[in-house]
Design an enzyme around this catalytic site. Structure first.
Site, PDB file in Angstrom:
ATOM      1  N   LYS A  65       0.835  -1.213   0.000  1.00  8.79           N
ATOM      2  CA  LYS A  65       0.000   0.000   0.000  1.00  8.79           C
ATOM      3  C   LYS A  65       0.867   1.259   0.000  1.00  8.79           C
ATOM      4  O   LYS A  65       0.633   2.192  -0.763  1.00  8.79           O
ATOM      5  CB  LYS A  65      -0.918  -0.002   1.233  1.00  8.79           C
ATOM      6  CG  LYS A  65      -1.997   1.051   1.181  1.00  8.79           C
ATOM      7  CD  LYS A  65      -2.850   1.078   2.439  1.00  8.79           C
ATOM      8  CE  LYS A  65      -3.793  -0.089   2.569  1.00  8.79           C
ATOM      9  NZ  LYS A  65      -4.840   0.122   3.605  1.00  8.79           N
ATOM     10  N   LYS A  77       3.721  -3.828  10.800  1.00  6.65           N
ATOM     11  CA  LYS A  77       2.471  -3.969  11.551  1.00  6.65           C
ATOM     12  C   LYS A  77       2.802  -4.531  12.914  1.00  6.65           C
ATOM     13  O   LYS A  77       3.765  -5.306  13.056  1.00  6.65           O
ATOM     14  CB  LYS A  77       1.545  -4.949  10.832  1.00  6.65           C
ATOM     15  CG  LYS A  77       0.108  -4.828  11.233  1.00  6.65           C
ATOM     16  CD  LYS A  77      -0.608  -3.766  10.418  1.00  6.65           C
ATOM     17  CE  LYS A  77      -2.045  -3.598  10.825  1.00  6.65           C
ATOM     18  NZ  LYS A  77      -2.722  -2.578  10.035  1.00  6.65           N
ATOM     19  N   THR A 149     -10.123   8.098   4.253  1.00  4.03           N
ATOM     20  CA  THR A 149     -10.232   6.903   3.411  1.00  4.03           C
ATOM     21  C   THR A 149     -11.472   6.982   2.518  1.00  4.03           C
ATOM     22  O   THR A 149     -11.417   6.640   1.325  1.00  4.03           O
ATOM     23  CB  THR A 149     -10.237   5.636   4.293  1.00  4.03           C
ATOM     24  OG1 THR A 149      -9.018   5.641   5.053  1.00  4.03           O
ATOM     25  CG2 THR A 149     -10.303   4.378   3.471  1.00  4.03           C
TER      26      THR A 149
HETATM   27  P1  NAD Z   1     -15.332   1.080  11.952  1.00  3.11           P
HETATM   28  O1  NAD Z   1     -15.206   0.259  13.173  1.00  3.11           O
HETATM   29  O2  NAD Z   1     -15.458   2.557  12.071  1.00  3.11           O
HETATM   30  O3  NAD Z   1     -16.630   0.605  11.132  1.00  3.11           O
HETATM   31  C1  NAD Z   1     -16.869  -0.717  10.797  1.00  3.11           C
HETATM   32  C2  NAD Z   1     -18.371  -0.876  10.548  1.00  3.11           C
HETATM   33  O4  NAD Z   1     -18.579  -2.198  10.048  1.00  3.11           O
HETATM   34  C3  NAD Z   1     -19.225  -0.735  11.794  1.00  3.11           C
HETATM   35  O5  NAD Z   1     -20.395   0.021  11.479  1.00  3.11           O
HETATM   36  C4  NAD Z   1     -19.610  -2.172  12.138  1.00  3.11           C
HETATM   37  O6  NAD Z   1     -20.875  -2.254  12.789  1.00  3.11           O
HETATM   38  C5  NAD Z   1     -19.677  -2.764  10.745  1.00  3.11           C
HETATM   39  N1  NAD Z   1     -19.557  -4.228  10.685  1.00  3.11           N
HETATM   40  C6  NAD Z   1     -18.790  -5.045  11.428  1.00  3.11           C
HETATM   41  N2  NAD Z   1     -18.974  -6.325  11.042  1.00  3.11           N
HETATM   42  C7  NAD Z   1     -19.866  -6.289  10.033  1.00  3.11           C
HETATM   43  C8  NAD Z   1     -20.468  -7.262   9.209  1.00  3.11           C
HETATM   44  N3  NAD Z   1     -20.157  -8.545   9.339  1.00  3.11           N
HETATM   45  N4  NAD Z   1     -21.365  -6.866   8.258  1.00  3.11           N
HETATM   46  C9  NAD Z   1     -21.669  -5.572   8.114  1.00  3.11           C
HETATM   47  N5  NAD Z   1     -21.126  -4.596   8.853  1.00  3.11           N
HETATM   48  C10 NAD Z   1     -20.244  -4.956   9.807  1.00  3.11           C
HETATM   49  O7  NAD Z   1     -14.114   0.655  11.021  1.00  3.11           O
HETATM   50  P2  NAD Z   1     -13.527   1.455   9.783  1.00  3.11           P
HETATM   51  O8  NAD Z   1     -12.414   2.308  10.244  1.00  3.11           O
HETATM   52  O9  NAD Z   1     -14.625   2.057   8.990  1.00  3.11           O
HETATM   53  O10 NAD Z   1     -12.859   0.270   8.965  1.00  3.11           O
HETATM   54  C11 NAD Z   1     -13.618  -0.601   8.165  1.00  3.11           C
HETATM   55  C12 NAD Z   1     -12.694  -1.506   7.381  1.00  3.11           C
HETATM   56  O11 NAD Z   1     -11.882  -0.715   6.520  1.00  3.11           O
HETATM   57  C13 NAD Z   1     -11.714  -2.328   8.236  1.00  3.11           C
HETATM   58  O12 NAD Z   1     -11.539  -3.569   7.601  1.00  3.11           O
HETATM   59  C14 NAD Z   1     -10.441  -1.522   8.188  1.00  3.11           C
HETATM   60  O13 NAD Z   1      -9.289  -2.349   8.384  1.00  3.11           O
HETATM   61  C15 NAD Z   1     -10.500  -0.996   6.774  1.00  3.11           C
HETATM   62  N6  NAD Z   1      -9.729   0.227   6.562  1.00  3.11           N
HETATM   63  C16 NAD Z   1      -9.941   1.318   7.343  1.00  3.11           C
HETATM   64  C17 NAD Z   1      -9.240   2.486   7.098  1.00  3.11           C
HETATM   65  C18 NAD Z   1      -9.492   3.736   7.897  1.00  3.11           C
HETATM   66  O14 NAD Z   1      -8.982   4.775   7.514  1.00  3.11           O
HETATM   67  N7  NAD Z   1     -10.268   3.708   8.947  1.00  3.11           N
HETATM   68  C19 NAD Z   1      -8.296   2.540   6.056  1.00  3.11           C
HETATM   69  C20 NAD Z   1      -8.101   1.400   5.262  1.00  3.11           C
HETATM   70  C21 NAD Z   1      -8.833   0.255   5.531  1.00  3.11           C
END
Ligand code: NAD
Length: 369
Positions: A65, A77, A149
């Site tokens: 990335k 990590k 993001t």
């Molecule tokens: P977050 O905790 O803010 O939100 C995650 C959401 O997903 C929550 O609303 C939760 O209720 C929901 N969720 C959990 N399990 C679920 C399921 N089985 N089905 C449907 N919804 C479900 O997390 P985030 O920061 O938004 O991150 C989400 C994903 O994106 C993660 O995999 C994270 O690693 C990835 N990511 C995040 C970022 C970032 O900047 N935050 C950057 C790159 C990748």
């Protein structure tokens, strides 16, 4: 510990460090995968079931990335085994001890990840001064609050839509995982005329062909509720993946698009907000079906680009301009090279990133870490 040598290839990992302090219950691992482009950046994850293998896979994903984004950073990590919901004083003790144990590992910069947040990074910063994703009061750029993001995903959407002849005005969007990434992606796409027609979280999913109210759903989530309380028709949680839509954004868990549902996906464009949300077989099938499936480490790099800009001392405006430039350039490069070479988008993306890592490695003296 598992046989660590099985993870190794010519890119890395450079180091795998086991950190333990039985006295306070600290059990943790750091993987520094590759530092050819500079000190590695990658989040500190806290979860009860994390493994060395998961840590390595996430570290490699960060190498790719960061290289794809053209950052002066390699990939790493770290993971702590533990329940992230433990009492705060216990969590602070573990995280401070972890940071102190890795004080000398200056080729790794801590960042937030699942189970850790800005406050945790403030503790790391206080211990060793080497963390990103800091609170605003310590010079941080709050990337989740600002939606770095989601902003990047919308940039990727514009480029891909243009490439594929998809009109974003009126385009129907489905979001799995209405959290930091999902909410902001929906918001930024709505600014471009898209309509949110499906959304889910861990508790369930809702559909509304006429358009869901993004701000009402976001307010519900902020208050601790679920999207199912926000109007629309309630459906089975995972139905969002096969919902009638033009753009699908998986932004929750890994492997949610798989052999069992890939043929029912209706979207023309998939923006991978989550990391590895589709299995390798499903990605192959999506490609055969002519669905544009933008890989995670190209499309969701907004957060790490923002973090790297914070580390370099940039302000919020510069950080967002950089996200825009880098994600647009990379999305187009990957779309063009996949089309030219007849390969799936992930293969084109891995090639682009790996070439950059190898070039960076070729310019370093042997052993210069
Ligand atoms: P977050 O905790 O803010 O939100 C995650 C959401 O997903 C929550 O609303 C939760 O209720 C929901 N969720 C959990 N399990 C679920 C399921 N089985 N089905 C449907 N919804 C479900 O997390 P985030 O920061 O938004 O991150 C989400 C994903 O994106 C993660 O995999 C994270 O690693 C990835 N990511 C995040 C970022 C970032 O900047 N935050 C950057 C790159 C990748």
């Amino acid at each position: 510990m598992a046989d660590m040598f099985r993870f190794a290839d010519d890119l890395g990992p450079l180091k795998i460090i086991h950190v333990q302090d039985a006295g306070i219950g600290l059990k943790a691992v750091l993987v520094i995968d590759n530092v050819a482009a500079g000190p590695s950046i990658g989040g500190l994850r806290m979860a009860s079931d994390v493994t060395v293998e998961e840590c390595f896979r996430l570290a490699r994903a960060m190498t790719l990335k960061n290289a794809a984004a053209g950052l002066r950073h390699g990939g790493g990590k770290s993971v702590i085994v533990g329940d992230p919901g433990m009492p705060k004083t216990d969590k602070e003790r573990l995280i401070r001890a972890m940071a102190a144990a890795l004080r000398g590992e200056d080729m790794y910069i801590f960042g937030p990840d699942m189970g850790t947040n800005e406050e945790c990074m403030a503790w790391v910063h206080d211990e060793i001064g080497r963390a990103i994703g800091l609170p605003r009061e310590l010079g941080g750029i709050p990337l989740d609050e600002l939606g770095a993001t989601g902003f990047g995903l919308a940039q990727a959407a514009e480029v891909a839509a243009d490439f594929d002849g998809l009109d974003l005005t009126g385009a129907r969007v489905a979001v799995q995982g209405f959290g930091s990434v999902g909410i902001h992606a929906a918001r930024f796409l709505a600014e471009r005329g898209c309509v949110l027609v499906a959304a889910s979280d861990s508790k369930g999913a809702v559909l509304d062909a006429g358009g869901l109210d993004i701000e009402a759903l976001a307010a519900l989530k902020a208050a601790g509720g679920g999207v199912i309380d926000g109007g629309g028709t309630t459906v089975e949680r995972d139905a969002v993946i096969t919902a009638d839509c033009d753009i699908l954004i998986p932004a929750a868990r890994p492997d949610v698009i798989h052999e069992g549902n890939v043929d029912d996906v209706k979207a023309r464009l998939i923006l991978q907000g989550a990391n590895i949300p589709a299995t390798a077989q499903a990605e192959q099938r999506l490609s055969e079906r002519g669905i544009t499936n933008l890989p995670d480490f190209i499309a969701n790099a907004g957060g790490v680009i923002c973090a790297a800009m914070e580390y370099a001392g940039a302000n919020q405006t510069t950080a967002f301009d950089t996200i825009k430039d880098k994600i647009r350039d990379n999305t187009l490069a990957v779309l063009e090279s996949a089309r030219a070479d007849g390969v799936v988008l992930r293969e084109a993306a891995v090639r682009l990133a790996t070439e950059r890592v190898r070039t960076a490695m070729s310019m370093r003296r042997w052993g210069s870490f």
